[in-house]
Design a protein around this motif. Structure first.
Motif, PDB file in Angstrom:
ATOM      1  N   GLU A 118     -49.150 -12.530  27.212  1.00  0.00           N
ATOM      2  CA  GLU A 118     -48.593 -12.335  28.769  1.00  0.00           C
ATOM      3  C   GLU A 118     -47.285 -13.452  28.750  1.00  0.00           C
ATOM      4  OE1 GLU A 118     -51.536 -12.918  31.363  1.00  0.00           O
ATOM      5  OE2 GLU A 118     -52.457 -11.026  31.292  1.00  0.00           O
ATOM      6  N   GLY A 119     -46.702 -13.791  27.639  1.00  0.00           N
ATOM      7  CA  GLY A 119     -45.607 -14.717  27.762  1.00  0.00           C
ATOM      8  C   GLY A 119     -45.055 -14.657  26.233  1.00  0.00           C
ATOM      9  N   THR A 120     -44.574 -15.681  25.941  1.00  0.00           N
ATOM     10  CA  THR A 120     -43.670 -15.797  24.865  1.00  0.00           C
ATOM     11  C   THR A 120     -44.498 -16.590  23.762  1.00  0.00           C
ATOM     12  OG1 THR A 120     -42.367 -17.801  25.406  1.00  0.00           O
ATOM     13  CG2 THR A 120     -41.452 -15.624  25.840  1.00  0.00           C
ATOM     14  N   VAL A 121     -43.940 -16.685  22.492  1.00  0.00           N
ATOM     15  CA  VAL A 121     -44.685 -17.606  21.163  1.00  0.00           C
ATOM     16  C   VAL A 121     -44.557 -19.143  22.040  1.00  0.00           C
ATOM     17  CG1 VAL A 121     -44.175 -18.522  19.071  1.00  0.00           C
ATOM     18  CG2 VAL A 121     -44.125 -15.924  19.545  1.00  0.00           C
ATOM     19  N   GLN A 122     -43.559 -19.439  22.582  1.00  0.00           N
ATOM     20  CA  GLN A 122     -43.442 -20.680  22.820  1.00  0.00           C
ATOM     21  C   GLN A 122     -44.419 -21.151  24.079  1.00  0.00           C
ATOM     22  OE1 GLN A 122     -39.436 -21.942  24.650  1.00  0.00           O
ATOM     23  NE2 GLN A 122     -40.224 -24.020  24.966  1.00  0.00           N
ATOM     24  N   ASP A 123     -44.509 -19.996  24.996  1.00  0.00           N
ATOM     25  CA  ASP A 123     -45.685 -20.307  25.949  1.00  0.00           C
ATOM     26  C   ASP A 123     -47.023 -20.253  25.324  1.00  0.00           C
ATOM     27  OD1 ASP A 123     -43.938 -19.984  27.876  1.00  0.00           O
ATOM     28  OD2 ASP A 123     -44.028 -17.795  28.262  1.00  0.00           O
ATOM     29  N   LYS A 124     -47.290 -19.640  24.450  1.00  0.00           N
ATOM     30  CA  LYS A 124     -48.382 -19.672  23.525  1.00  0.00           C
ATOM     31  C   LYS A 124     -48.773 -20.883  22.882  1.00  0.00           C
ATOM     32  CE  LYS A 124     -52.082 -16.575  22.267  1.00  0.00           C
ATOM     33  NZ  LYS A 124     -53.060 -15.708  22.920  1.00  0.00           N
ATOM     34  N   ILE A 125     -47.823 -21.620  22.293  1.00  0.00           N
ATOM     35  CA  ILE A 125     -47.830 -22.684  21.732  1.00  0.00           C
ATOM     36  C   ILE A 125     -48.216 -23.786  22.602  1.00  0.00           C
ATOM     37  CG2 ILE A 125     -46.677 -24.271  20.547  1.00  0.00           C
ATOM     38  CD1 ILE A 125     -45.661 -22.197  18.599  1.00  0.00           C
ATOM     39  N   ILE A 126     -47.467 -23.838  23.898  1.00  0.00           N
ATOM     40  CA  ILE A 126     -47.541 -24.883  24.790  1.00  0.00           C
ATOM     41  C   ILE A 126     -48.787 -24.745  25.547  1.00  0.00           C
ATOM     42  CG2 ILE A 126     -46.914 -25.472  27.342  1.00  0.00           C
ATOM     43  CD1 ILE A 126     -43.784 -24.631  26.559  1.00  0.00           C
ATOM     44  N   SER A 127     -49.482 -23.701  25.821  1.00  0.00           N
ATOM     45  CA  SER A 127     -50.958 -23.352  26.133  1.00  0.00           C
ATOM     46  C   SER A 127     -51.830 -23.915  25.088  1.00  0.00           C
ATOM     47  CB  SER A 127     -51.206 -21.889  26.216  1.00  0.00           C
ATOM     48  OG  SER A 127     -52.474 -21.458  26.740  1.00  0.00           O
ATOM     49  N   THR A 128     -51.542 -23.807  23.919  1.00  0.00           N
ATOM     50  CA  THR A 128     -52.518 -24.350  22.814  1.00  0.00           C
ATOM     51  C   THR A 128     -52.470 -25.706  22.952  1.00  0.00           C
ATOM     52  OG1 THR A 128     -52.432 -22.291  21.722  1.00  0.00           O
ATOM     53  CG2 THR A 128     -53.434 -24.001  20.601  1.00  0.00           C
ATOM     54  N   THR A 129     -51.254 -26.303  22.912  1.00  0.00           N
ATOM     55  CA  THR A 129     -51.277 -27.664  22.834  1.00  0.00           C
ATOM     56  C   THR A 129     -51.867 -28.364  24.343  1.00  0.00           C
ATOM     57  OG1 THR A 129     -48.817 -27.632  21.971  1.00  0.00           O
ATOM     58  CG2 THR A 129     -49.205 -29.719  23.532  1.00  0.00           C
ATOM     59  N   GLN A 130     -51.728 -27.731  25.251  1.00  0.00           N
ATOM     60  CA  GLN A 130     -52.426 -28.032  26.565  1.00  0.00           C
ATOM     61  C   GLN A 130     -54.044 -28.011  26.487  1.00  0.00           C
ATOM     62  OE1 GLN A 130     -51.602 -25.786  30.157  1.00  0.00           O
ATOM     63  NE2 GLN A 130     -51.723 -27.474  31.365  1.00  0.00           N
ATOM     64  N   SER A 131     -54.333 -27.043  25.621  1.00  0.00           N
ATOM     65  CA  SER A 131     -55.965 -26.848  25.927  1.00  0.00           C
ATOM     66  C   SER A 131     -56.666 -27.813  24.418  1.00  0.00           C
ATOM     67  CB  SER A 131     -56.351 -25.474  25.669  1.00  0.00           C
ATOM     68  OG  SER A 131     -55.794 -24.924  24.389  1.00  0.00           O
TER      69      SER A 131
END
Length: 292
Positions: A118-131
């Motif tokens: 539901e986003g971009t690779v960057q969004d996915k990486i940011i989400s993983t960094t956050q979690s």
């Protein structure tokens, strides 16, 4: 102000991997609007990722994906093995590898902008960094393309610590995979002698010649000695010249030729190679995870 339900928090957490309190705060701030809450979490994730940008991410996983005429090899990094063994991190690596193989971007920046879930690779990486609470990065990738009668083969060692990807002209996938397994184990620097920079060859030749002369060998046999030693050196660093691990009586090149093929290219990634990693003992590493 909208009333925030437990189900809304759960749904948002499932979609973003955010912590429970982060998800609830975002929904409160967005007055219950899930799309706005996702944007808020992403914005906060960017801020958190920026704060972690100075950290060293030398752990992680390598991976590959063969998608039709494309074959991709990828390295995604985290700060510790704790996170790189996490299921969410592994899913990230898989999704990033899949989209890179499919779309064949030209650069890391291009790859970061690709759409995934539901986003971009960057969004996915940011989400993983956050979690995870750790710096997560797409470090590098390469995409090989089939230009005709080519076959790809790949091999992953130790769950992603090392990945090797090989492209051969002709032969078959099994041959390419055998060569990939060899490359993973033997870590060649170059495909063949033609890939070695002239300066590197000249430097090695001079060094070997000096060694032979220092040993007191007669001038008239030095050149022959140097030739033999140089061939041994090349056999150590060139994939084509290395003794094939499954049959040391033949070189890798001879093995591929015996299958009706020709070596074309290879890429070998080892997690964290070339990254200067800060030393940390095991107890400190465990404490750092507990205190996050």
């Amino acid at each position: 102000m909208a009333s925030i339900t437990a189900k809304q928090v759960k749904d948002l957490r499932d979609k973003t991997n955010a912590g429970m309190m982060d998800a609830k705060k975002a929904l409160v701030e967005a007055d219950g609007d899930e799309k706005r809450a996702i944007e808020i979490l992403r914005e906060k994730g960017v801020a958190k990722a920026a704060k972690k940008s100075g950290r060293v991410a030398a752990a992680g996983l390598t991976n590959f994906k063969i998608d039709g005429d494309n074959a991709a090899i990828v390295e995604v990094n985290a700060e510790t093995d704790f996170v790189s063994g996490n299921d969410d991190f592994k899913k990230l690596v898989t999704s990033v590898t899949d989209v890179i193989a499919k779309e064949a971007p030209k650069s890391v920046d291009d790859a970061m902008a690709l759409s995934v879930d539901e986003g971009t690779v960057q969004d996915k990486i940011i989400s993983t960094t956050q979690s995870t609470g750790e710096k997560v990065t797409l470090r590098r990738f390469e995409v090989l393309k089939n230009t005709g009668n080519d076959n790809f083969g790949a091999y992953i060692h130790n769950g992603g610590e090392i990945t090797a990807l090989v492209q051969v002209e002709g032969a078959d996938e099994a041959t390419a995979k055998d060569v990939a397994m060899h490359a993973a184990a033997q870590n060649p620097e170059f495909l063949d002698r033609n890939d070695i920079p002239k300066e590197r060859l000249e430097e090695e030749h001079s060094k070997l010649r000096k060694e032979a002369l220092d040993e007191g060998k007669p001038e008239k046999i030095v050149d022959k000695m140097v030739e033999g030693r140089l061939n041994k050196f090349l056999a150590g660093i060139c994939l084509a010249d290395q003794p094939f691990v499954k049959d040391p009586d033949q070189t890798v090149q001879q093995f591929v030729e015996s299958k009706g093929g020709k070596l074309k290219t290879f890429v070998r990634y080892e997690v964290g190679e070339g990254i200067e990693k800060e030393e940390q003992n095991f107890a400190d590493e465990v404490n750092s995870q507990i205190n996050k």
